[in-house]
Design an enzyme around this catalytic site. Structure first.
Site, PDB file in Angstrom:
ATOM      1  N   TYR A 101     -29.244  -0.662  20.104  1.00 49.31           N
ATOM      2  CA  TYR A 101     -28.426  -1.794  21.339  1.00 49.31           C
ATOM      3  C   TYR A 101     -29.293  -3.058  20.967  1.00 49.31           C
ATOM      4  CZ  TYR A 101     -28.451  -3.702  25.498  1.00 49.31           C
ATOM      5  OH  TYR A 101     -28.582  -4.587  27.165  1.00 49.31           O
ATOM      6  N   LYS A 151     -29.372   2.692  32.981  1.00 50.87           N
ATOM      7  CA  LYS A 151     -28.179   3.884  32.997  1.00 50.87           C
ATOM      8  C   LYS A 151     -28.066   4.799  33.285  1.00 50.87           C
ATOM      9  CE  LYS A 151     -27.275  -0.445  30.532  1.00 50.87           C
ATOM     10  NZ  LYS A 151     -28.723  -0.210  28.851  1.00 50.87           N
ATOM     11  N   ASP A 153     -35.713   6.127  21.902  1.00 53.02           N
ATOM     12  CA  ASP A 153     -35.001   5.220  23.256  1.00 53.02           C
ATOM     13  C   ASP A 153     -34.245   6.904  22.993  1.00 53.02           C
ATOM     14  OD1 ASP A 153     -33.154   4.502  24.777  1.00 53.02           O
ATOM     15  OD2 ASP A 153     -32.714   1.834  24.199  1.00 53.02           O
TER      16      ASP A 153
HETATM   17  C1  LIG Z   1     -28.979  -0.732  28.438  1.00 58.12           C
HETATM   18  C2  LIG Z   1     -30.273  -0.338  27.266  1.00 58.12           C
HETATM   19  C3  LIG Z   1     -30.957  -0.607  27.060  1.00 58.12           C
HETATM   20  C4  LIG Z   1     -31.987  -2.376  28.021  1.00 58.12           C
HETATM   21  O1  LIG Z   1     -31.559  -2.127  29.137  1.00 58.12           O
HETATM   22  P1  LIG Z   1     -31.919  -2.705  30.254  1.00 58.12           P
HETATM   23  O2  LIG Z   1     -31.733  -1.735  31.349  1.00 58.12           O
HETATM   24  O3  LIG Z   1     -30.347  -3.737  30.528  1.00 58.12           O
HETATM   25  O4  LIG Z   1     -33.021  -3.219  30.128  1.00 58.12           O
HETATM   26  C5  LIG Z   1     -32.263  -0.669  25.906  1.00 58.12           C
HETATM   27  N1  LIG Z   1     -31.660   0.647  25.274  1.00 58.12           N
HETATM   28  C6  LIG Z   1     -30.934   1.001  25.054  1.00 58.12           C
HETATM   29  C7  LIG Z   1     -30.064   2.037  24.502  1.00 58.12           C
HETATM   30  C8  LIG Z   1     -29.385   0.985  26.565  1.00 58.12           C
HETATM   31  O5  LIG Z   1     -28.400   0.709  26.418  1.00 58.12           O
END
Ligand SMILES: *Cc1c(COP(=O)(O)O)cnc(C)c1O
Length: 395
Positions: free
Chosen positions: A110, A207, A182
């Site tokens: 990301y 998400k 992640d």
């Molecule tokens: C969106 C996202 C983030 C960051 O998250 P936020 O809630 O926007 O701070 C981190 N890792 C991945 C894979 C993401 O899609």
């Protein structure tokens, strides 16, 4: 971790049951079935230090606690901690390291993660190496005597590369390091990294977990008590905590996670096959396609292939921009994982903070288009992409 489904003590509840019930019991004051949104910053104490386990809302909060228990149950973790964003959760994992420590990271992360590692934490004397996490030899070669952490996303963003969580955990542990995954793209409905050997799972709950594009949040899940204590300390000391309504929204989102993800996967499979057969499409990245390099591994470590696809149109970057601006069902927007379908251009949007040479080295071309396939009718999604591709031919 669970309240109601544990009546039959010998039986582990299934994922969907945990999603609906874990961490939540009827409100003791009224019996309200939904966890209340406790709009309070403090709690009345009977006597100094004598209270109901709640003293100040940055430190501990009942709506947040319900969400932390719910997410821990979904990831099969002993402990959960929630944050004000995915980036706050990510930053907390890095804040547990010290100046001089080294992190081996995937090179297909990301954009905001890359940015906070290289532009913020590098200033505090931490060092980061970016390698193809699907290539175990490259990961091993990147270790230094100061390596404390391996950080990966699988499926990765935006190329949907798959890396072997079990093998990476083995490698990290052999060198005295921890593995953080992640898991935002897969969600626990499709992949549980802790069960595969990872030490820490991080989420952007913005998400799939929230799922309705109405909240920003993050979480850390772990079963390692020492790590949990450090992250809990940092959560309170640094203070990047989510508000009560945000916690409620994510808690509501996880109740339908299993159902939503089923439809995201089914729709994405239809869209990926459709794009693969399209004469104007040069390349499709989707782990569910047998042509994808990580297909067999995805089949082994995930229970579905997810709702994210990336692809390249034939022609130049301007054509890609015309195409994504011509969609009517897909909305041109950052983010992913909501019920509505989104389309984006990583090079100028989500990954704009990564220098062009770095992006190209990682295989992220200027023309790459990313889809977050929503839960609409699949036929409307393929028809929308087809007409946008036709529209993009006319400059
Ligand atoms: C969106 C996202 C983030 C960051 O998250 P936020 O809630 O926007 O701070 C981190 N890792 C991945 C894979 C993401 O899609």
């Amino acid at each position: 971790m669970t309240n109601r489904p544990s009546a039959d003590a010998g039986r582990e509840p299934g994922f969907s049951t945990l999603a609906v019930h874990a961490g939540q019991s009827p409100d003791p004051a009224t019996g309200a079935i939904m966890t209340p949104v406790y709009l309070t910053s403090t709690y009345v104490q009977e006597w100094p230090e004598r209270h109901k386990g709640f003293d100040y809302a940055r430190t501990v909060h009942p709506t947040r606690l319900a969400l932390e228990k719910n997410l821990a149950a979904l990831e099969g973790a002993k402990f959960g901690l929630c944050f004000s964003s995915g980036m706050a959760a990510t930053s907390t994992v890095i804040e547990a390291l010290s100046s001089g420590d080294h992190v081996v990271c995937g090179n297909d992360l990301y954009g905001g993660t890359y940015r906070v590692f290289t532009k913020v934490f590098a200033r505090f004397g931490l060092t980061f190496s970016f390698v193809d996490a699907a290539d175990l030899k490259a990961v091993e070669a990147a270790f230094t005597p100061r390596t404390k952490l391996v950080w990966v996303e699988t499926p990765s963003n935006p190329l949907l590369k798959i890396s072997d969580i079990g093998a990476l955990a083995g490698l990290a542990h052999a060198k005295g390091a921890k593995l953080a995954v992640d898991n935002t793209f897969a969600s626990p409905a499709l992949q549980r990294p802790l069960r595969l050997g990872a030490d820490v799972v991080v989420h952007s709950t913005t998400k799939y977990l929230g799922g309705h594009s109405d909240v920003v949040g993050g979480a850390i899940l772990t079963s390692d008590e020492a790590l949990f204590k450090e992250f809990k300390f940092l959560q309170n000391a640094v203070g990047a905590v989510p508000g009560p309504l945000d916690c409620f929204l994510v808690l509501r989102g996880t109740k339908t996670l299993a159902l939503r993800v089923e439809r995201h996967c089914a729709n994405a499979a239809v869209v990926a096959k459709h794009l693969l057969a399209h004469p104007e499409v040069a390349r499709v990245h989707y782990p569910g396609l047998p042509t994808h390099a990580g297909h067999a591994l995805a089949r082994a470590q995930m229970t579905g292939f997810g709702g994210m696809i990336s692809f390249e149109l034939k022609g130049d970057i301007e054509r890609a921009k015309r195409m994504i601006s011509s969609c009517r069902v897909f909305s041109l927007a950052e983010s992913l994982g909501g019920v509505e379908s989104l389309i984006g251009h990583p090079a100028s949007m989500t990954h704009g903070s990564i220098p062009r040479e770095e992006r190209l080295k990682a295989g992220l071309s200027d023309g790459l288009i990313r889809l977050s396939v929503g839960i609409e009718d699949a036929a409307d999604l393929t028809a929308d992409l087809d007409s946008a591709i036709v529209a993009s031919l006319k400059s």
